[in-house]
Enzyme design. Structure first.
Site, PDB file in Angstrom:
ATOM      1  N   HIS A 101      45.758  29.486  43.706  1.00 39.13           N
ATOM      2  CA  HIS A 101      44.520  29.898  43.186  1.00 39.13           C
ATOM      3  C   HIS A 101      43.993  30.962  44.071  1.00 39.13           C
ATOM      4  O   HIS A 101      43.913  30.929  45.371  1.00 39.13           O
ATOM      5  CB  HIS A 101      43.367  28.623  43.083  1.00 39.13           C
ATOM      6  CG  HIS A 101      42.513  29.094  42.158  1.00 39.13           C
ATOM      7  ND1 HIS A 101      41.392  29.730  42.522  1.00 39.13           N
ATOM      8  CD2 HIS A 101      41.873  28.694  40.981  1.00 39.13           C
ATOM      9  CE1 HIS A 101      40.346  29.968  41.757  1.00 39.13           C
ATOM     10  NE2 HIS A 101      40.649  29.061  40.564  1.00 39.13           N
ATOM     11  N   ARG A 109      33.429  34.298  39.245  1.00 42.94           N
ATOM     12  CA  ARG A 109      33.762  35.669  38.642  1.00 42.94           C
ATOM     13  C   ARG A 109      33.546  35.814  37.093  1.00 42.94           C
ATOM     14  O   ARG A 109      33.112  36.808  36.607  1.00 42.94           O
ATOM     15  CB  ARG A 109      35.454  35.969  38.989  1.00 42.94           C
ATOM     16  CG  ARG A 109      35.764  36.271  40.261  1.00 42.94           C
ATOM     17  CD  ARG A 109      37.175  36.274  40.671  1.00 42.94           C
ATOM     18  NE  ARG A 109      37.715  34.885  40.962  1.00 42.94           N
ATOM     19  CZ  ARG A 109      38.952  34.414  40.366  1.00 42.94           C
ATOM     20  NH1 ARG A 109      39.723  35.392  39.678  1.00 42.94           N
ATOM     21  NH2 ARG A 109      39.184  33.274  40.630  1.00 42.94           N
TER      22      ARG A 109
END
Lengths: 607, 254
Positions: free
Chosen positions: A236, A256
């Protein structure tokens, strides 16, 4: 003779995260008796950590979405080595899985007309993730748990399985022990479902808890079942990097999705520097367009921060290696910049990302509404695992099923965020249903006492390790050294010579593992437990390394510095790992079956 | 590197004592890190329960310097290291070993609570419509990570050991989440009174103080449930109405 207690269930589910609970619920709904084994307490499994949401083409926020788009996104994200039938079933059945959860009491955030709200996530064309703030996993596991406890399922908390029991080709049960007393237990079952999750603890920096030691993959491997796609480990892109004690803890992609941007130490949005061809059409040209996308502008294209995880992780590594990283060896993830865009930005961040706010405030003294976070890649998810039939989730060993992270196929070379929670709903349900069906059609097989005796003897060997040649080893030490080895040699960027070194290193660690010695008694003994899962960690580490050596190209999460390009011919096969006749690990190429024409058309249309 | 002394409870059901272990303290370290370090370097069989190490699973509950805390969220720089730091198991539950306790009573209590039952779907496709504000109202309760620290400080459980008569704050929060769920159609007022022992709570708010998720347990969950019980079980008009109705199933003993 080993002493043990015997339990009998039609279906035994090993692992009680989302996939296990969903499988257990489905099997019990079919009217068979179900035993559910959790390594920890019920409701503590890694599913609680899932933050961003569950991907399902409900089309509540953007009516252009549908299963076809979700299917195409999943295949593109997986670089077309996915099991396309699984990707099809997943895209079609995920919305039903989410609605089922709502009927059992899950509460998702809502749209203005009262339907389930969906958010943007990397690699998904439209807003697709049903969510509850940033604690979707907790909502899901609690809903499944609270539903399951009223279904007559027998739950064995804090039990660990050591081996699967075989009768000829078939799996007929499992043998393990409980943490509380350290007593042995034999579970006799007509069908067994593996839902044990991932392998994160094979690496030093990971978002996974102690439980994720590749148990299901290793149990299946030793029972003769095939593993597939083991070279594909998802790192990740955003884990915490500072302070050291929290290194690896996940920072949700939702940051994000809500407008957070990645910058290097020069303040540059470096994600604009490298946009893969496959995604160029779908990616924003300017920072302004990216911002509009996160704020729901349907004509805008996604910012490059929301490219797939494999790509974002590699870009971050590139910046760090080039000396443009942050002081503690990461890059900056900044959500606080939206202050300049929105009047009540701080409130919005706290409302949309409450646990991220909390996590940084408490563990790093950082107020994410005011300053950027430092982040770097962390081992997060295993795309590979037990090779299963798409419809039934049965492995290549009869009577043995697998679902969720410990199974493989759906995600191909890279999983999209949000697809793991939908995976466990869709395939947990299928595994439970088909295991129940198998159990109804087959009797209890014969348990071989010699297998049980061997397992018990091996489990206790670590208590009398004195006087072994070479001296006693600490289980913690061996585990630690394995984690270092995998992190440094079979990590995000791979090379043949390093992986050969890793393979030799694993062999040496295997030898050291035979000399592990533990102290104290069998009751709740963490050292003993660590010793007992070493074999699983070593098995999956070896499988990852062997498969990664064999795939001489770069695809998805698997990046070879010595073969940096994608090789079309390598896109035609998966790598299958199985135990050979002399206990040696075998890797073979398994051609991917030709995609059905209607699905091929969908993929072409959405390219 | 500075060092600290950890005074850790060691023992099992037959008895135990505090033992001192010295270990290094690195920047940003939490208590659980120190416990792990002691475990890896000095006491390999030290029993401790933990999972996520990120404050999300609620496994590593213990009493640190006498305060119920999640060890993974208790940073060393919040504790004075010039004196020994005591770490002991939750005292409201039976001890298994060292820092691990038997919390199974909480799971049994949850099983006694009438489960969720939704109203019929609102739309033809089998789905429901809900307003965000109705969802928000119980999100606070659904944040609970089941660390059982609230149960640990509840004097009804801790001092009086009434685990089978009183479900405790965690499970009252669970009942509140069900009762205030926008879709749920069950009523749990009667069982709150007779089976779950809501009357035992005398609102000292200790549970609210220790909640790592900052759930306002007493004010937002328990008091509204008590009011609901009063409304449904003790309202004089309703009572009168009941007297003139044929008797129903006998009540469970209070």
């Amino acid at each position: 003779m080993a002493e043990y207690q015997t339990h009998e269930h039609d279906v035994l589910v090993i692992g009680a995260g989302g996939a296990g609970l969903r499988a257990a619920i489905e099997a019990s709904a079919a009217g068979v008796s179900v035993g559910l084994i959790c390594k920890s307490l019920l409701g503590k499994a890694h599913t609680v950590m899932a933050e961003g949401g569950v991907a399902a083409a409900l089309a509540n926020v953007d009516e252009r979405d549908g299963w076809q788009v979700h299917f195409a996104d999943t295949m593109r994200g997986g670089q077309y080595v996915n099991n396309w039938r699984m990707a099809e079933l997943h895209a079609k059945e995920a919305p039903g899985g989410v609605h089922e959860l709502e009927a059992w009491g899950a509460l998702f955030d809502r749209t203005s007309d009262g339907r389930i709200l969906q958010r943007h996530f990397g690699g998904h064309k439209y807003p697709r993730l049903a969510h509850v703030g940033d604690r979707t996993g907790l909502e899901m596991i609690r809903t499944l748990q609270d539903h399951a406890i009223h279904r007559g399922i027998t739950v064995y908390m804090e039990h660990t399985i050591l081996t699967l029991l075989e009768d000829g080709e078939r799996v007929v049960g499992a043998f393990g022990y409980d943490s509380e007393r350290g007593f042995f237990h034999l579970f006799h079952a007509r069908a067994v479902v593996l839902t044990t999750g991932g392998i994160g603890r094979a690496y030093k920096i990971t978002s996974n808890s102690w439980e994720y030691t590749g148990d299901g993959q290793a149990l299946a491997y030793h029972a003769g079942a095939e593993l597939v796609d083991m070279e594909f480990v998802q790192f990740h892109p955003t884990g915490m990097v500072w302070p050291p004690s929290v290194c690896g803890i996940l920072v949700t992609e939702g940051v994000r999705g809500e407008g957070g941007v990645l910058r290097n130490k020069e303040g540059r949005r470096f994600m604009f520097d490298d946009i893969p061809e496959l995604y160029r059409q779908q990616t924003a040209d300017s920072e302004e367009e990216g911002w509009r996308y996160t704020q729901g502008d349907r004509d805008a294209r996604r910012p490059p921060e929301l490219l797939t995880r494999d790509h974002v992780a590699r870009c971050i590594v590139r910046e760090i290696k080039a000396g443009r990283g942050s002081p503690h060896g990461g890059v900056y993830l900044d959500i606080s910049w939206i202050k300049g865009k929105l009047p009540s930005a701080a409130e919005r961040i706290k409302k949309k990302l409450p646990s991220m706010y909390h996590q940084f405030k408490q563990l790093a003294d950082i107020d994410i509404t005011a300053e950027p976070m430092e982040v770097g890649p962390t081992t997060h998810y295993m795309m590979g695992g037990v090779r299963v039939d798409a419809e039934s989730q049965m492995s290549t060993t009869p009577g043995l099923f697998a679902a969720g992270e410990c199974a493989a196929g759906l995600h191909g070379a890279n999983r999209l965020g949000g697809n793991s929670l939908s995976d466990l709903l869709v395939f947990g349900k299928r595994a439970g249903a088909y295991a129940a069906r198998f159990a109804t059609a087959h009797g209890f097989g014969q348990v071989r006492t010699d297998q049980v005796e061997t397992a018990a003897r091996r489990a206790l060997a670590a208590f009398d390790g004195d006087g072994r040649p070479g001296g006693a080893e600490s289980p913690y030490r061996v585990q630690h050294d394995l984690q270092e080895l995998m992190q440094n040699r079979v990590g995000i960027v791979r090379r043949e010579d390093e992986m050969v070194h890793a393979r030799d290193g694993i062999a040496r660690l295997r030898e050291r593992a035979t000399r592990v010695r533990v102290e104290g008694n069998r009751q709740y003994n963490a050292g003993w437990h660590t010793a007992l899962v070493l074999d699983n960690l070593l098995t999956v580490s070896e499988a990852i390394t062997c498969a990664a050596l064999e795939r001489r190209e770069s695809r998805g999460a698997h990046f070879r510095e010595d073969h940096p390009g994608k090789d079309a011919s390598a896109g035609a096969f998966n790598l299958v790992v199985r135990k050979g006749p002399d206990d040696e690990m075998q890797v073979r190429r398994q051609p991917i079956p030709e995609m059905r024409p209607d699905l091929k058309r969908i993929v072409e249309e959405m390219k | 590197m500075p060092t600290a002394t950890f005074r850790i409870w060691r023992g099992d059901i037959t008895g135990g004592k505090f033992c001192d272990y010295r270990t290094d303290v690195a920047e940003g370290m939490v208590v659980l890190d120190a416990i792990h370090r002691v475990q890896a370097e000095q006491v390999p069989d030290l029993a401790v329960r933990w999972n996520c190490k990120a404050g999300k699973c609620g496994s590593c509950s213990a009493e640190v310097n006498g305060m119920p805390r999640l060890m993974c969220m208790t940073r060393m720089n919040q504790l004075p290291i010039d004196a020994p730091i005591t770490v002991e198991p939750m005292r409201a539950f039976p001890l298994i070993k060292d820092l691990v306790t038997d919390v199974s009573s909480n799971y049994r209590a949850k099983q006694r609570i009438t489960p969720f039952k939704p109203r019929p779907p609102d739309a033809a496709d089998g789905t429901w419509r809900m307003a965000q504000e109705d969802v928000d109202r119980i999100q606070e309760f659904r944040k609970c990570i089941e660390c059982f620290l609230c149960q640990d400080v509840c004097h009804v459980l801790r001092e009086h050991r009434l685990h089978e008569q009183f479900i405790g704050p965690r499970l009252l929060v669970h009942v509140a989440a069900l009762e205030m769920h926008p879709l749920d159609i069950e009523s749990r007022a009667e069982e709150l009174r007779t089976v779950h022992g809501v009357g035992y709570c005398n609102i000292t708010k200790c549970c609210t103080k220790v909640c790592p998720e900052s759930i306002t347990i007493t004010d937002n969950a328990i008091i509204p449930l008590k009011e609901r019980v009063v409304d449904e079980c003790y309202d004089p008009l309703t009572k009168l109405f009941r007297i003139f109705r044929p008797a129903r199933a006998p009540e469970a003993p209070g």
